[in-house]
Write a protein that holds these residues in place. Structure first.
Motif: not given
Length: 171
Positions: A40-52
């Motif tokens: 459901r994440l919409g941006t690369a920044e959100e994906a990075i934050q999720f994994v971090v």
């Protein structure tokens, strides 16, 4: 009058996708809710934050090991989970063709994570590839003790070819 004995409550069944069921590696490092959230994440920044946040890699900007793990985890998750959203790169095309479910994604994520952990201590490419084959086959064989039939023979071939080709190009 003695008190009534308390009725023993049966333990609740864990929610599907929240606990690994050996020998399958699905849900070991990535729960079903995580996979759903990542999609459901919409941006690369959100994906990075999720994994971090999920894998405690907050020091990735100053720690090379955390940066490498962040890259590996994003690479694997993007392959498996966002395949239907974009078709702009090889990983997404691969997963769209493979049609990996959340369970298959979770198992593949743990396979790749364990392969990376193994490779940190072993320089031998053959050893790493043998471990990869063993873990993949563990998830591909029916009616075999210590194995589960999660991936079809076609998926095993596609995953193996893609990982081999991709790692060969980046290594």
């Amino acid at each position: 009058m003695p008190p009534k004995p308390a009725e023993e409550e049966e333990p609740e069944e864990p929610e599907e996708g929240s606990v690994p069921v050996p020998p399958c590696l699905a849900w070991t490092d990535l729960k079903k809710t995580d996979a759903t959230e990542f999609v459901r994440l919409g941006t690369a920044e959100e994906a990075i934050q999720f994994v971090v946040e999920k894998f405690d890699l907050k020091d990735f900007e100053s720690n090379a090991k955390s940066t490498i793990l962040l890259d590996l985890y994003l690479w694997t998750l993007s392959c498996c989970l966002q395949a239907m959203l974009r078709e702009s790169d090889d990983w997404r095309r691969f997963c769209k063709e493979a049609g990996l479910s959340e369970e298959k994604t979770s198992a593949l994520f743990t396979i790749m994570k364990r392969l990376h952990e193994h490779s940190k201590d072993h320089d031998d490419v053959l050893s790493a590839f043998n471990l990869f084959k063993q873990m993949l086959l563990q998830h591909s064989l029916a009616n075999t003790q210590g194995c589960v039939e999660l991936y079809s023979p076609t998926e095993v071939k596609m995953i193996t070819q893609f990982v081999h080709t991709t790692c060969d190009e980046t290594g």
